[in-house]
Design an enzyme around this catalytic site. Sequence first.
Site, PDB file in Angstrom:
ATOM      1  N   ARG A 185      13.135 -11.271  11.632  1.00 13.57           N
ATOM      2  CA  ARG A 185      12.141 -10.812  12.619  1.00 13.57           C
ATOM      3  C   ARG A 185      11.404 -12.029  13.175  1.00 13.57           C
ATOM      4  NH1 ARG A 185       8.517  -6.428   9.966  1.00 13.57           N
ATOM      5  NH2 ARG A 185       9.885  -5.888   8.264  1.00 13.57           N
TER       6      ARG A 185
ATOM      7  N   LYS B 199       0.819  -1.221   0.000  1.00 17.47           N
ATOM      8  CA  LYS B 199       0.000   0.000   0.000  1.00 17.47           C
ATOM      9  C   LYS B 199       0.852   1.270   0.000  1.00 17.47           C
ATOM     10  CE  LYS B 199      -2.291   0.658   3.809  1.00 17.47           C
ATOM     11  NZ  LYS B 199      -1.904   1.871   4.543  1.00 17.47           N
TER      12      LYS B 199
ATOM     13  N   ARG C 169       9.428 -12.377   4.299  1.00 14.48           N
ATOM     14  CA  ARG C 169      10.076 -11.111   4.636  1.00 14.48           C
ATOM     15  C   ARG C 169      10.624 -11.167   6.075  1.00 14.48           C
ATOM     16  NH1 ARG C 169       6.519  -5.704   4.534  1.00 14.48           N
ATOM     17  NH2 ARG C 169       6.020  -6.373   2.431  1.00 14.48           N
TER      18      ARG C 169
ATOM     19  N   ARG D 246      -2.908  -9.915  12.421  1.00 18.81           N
ATOM     20  CA  ARG D 246      -2.896  -8.555  11.870  1.00 18.81           C
ATOM     21  C   ARG D 246      -3.797  -8.441  10.636  1.00 18.81           C
ATOM     22  NH1 ARG D 246       3.035  -7.990  11.544  1.00 18.81           N
ATOM     23  NH2 ARG D 246       3.426  -8.341  13.724  1.00 18.81           N
TER      24      ARG D 246
ATOM     25  N   ARG E 151      -9.960   5.841   9.744  1.00 20.08           N
ATOM     26  CA  ARG E 151      -9.880   4.480  10.265  1.00 20.08           C
ATOM     27  C   ARG E 151     -11.048   4.141  11.170  1.00 20.08           C
ATOM     28  NH1 ARG E 151      -3.750   3.760  10.114  1.00 20.08           N
ATOM     29  NH2 ARG E 151      -3.220   1.971  11.385  1.00 20.08           N
TER      30      ARG E 151
END
Length: 196
Positions: A135, A15, A129, A146, A90
């Site tokens: 991570r 995005k 990723r 999420r 939002r």
Amino acid sequence: MSARLIIVGPPGAGKGTQAGRIAASFGIPAISTGDIFRKNVAEGTPLGVQAKALMDAGEYVPDSLTNELVKSRLQEPDAEHGFLLDGYPRTVGQVEYLDALLTEHGTAIDAVVQLVADQDVLVGRLLKRAEDQGRSDDTEETIRRRQQVYAEQTAPIVAAYGERGLVVDVDGLGGIDEVGDRIQTALSGRGLSATV
Ligand code: AMP
């Protein structure tokens, strides 16, 4: 040309990248409330101090603060003929505030670009990723969570604009140029053509 746009899309759909491209091609600023909050936190402004604890806890900054921030940003000269909002509105309260603000200026949102992508593909991409970047806290579970939170939180916003026929769905899977071209085509189909 002038264009007042909103972009929404699930985590991992690129995005931010597409927001930058659309903004550049229309000659309008890409305004990300998350980026503005992060900048204020980094600079230790009063707004940043208020926002930091909420952001750290993964909670929303209250509408009163967020709306004021957007109001003042939209009053800057570069946003006079258009803007692309990323991460705002939002909440339904923010949608209503933005409506009132734009109506006051005799303008309105022209389109809401919604990047659409298969969840499993996005989860696979984000897992890769996370692995590449070491991570380890980004597990499949947190990534799926999420995605779910995104879907739940975005649904009422997209529904509100959908009722007005403003939502443009774009397939978000593909190369950056490919997706970018799809967005441009979809927008020009609505009479919104890039100037650059
Ligand atoms: P983002 O980068 O868009 O995910 O935003 C990072 C954080 O900034 C969010 O988790 C919220 O705490 C805050 N934030 C950004 N945009 C908004 C918004 N429109 N309303 C409330 N809080 C926001």
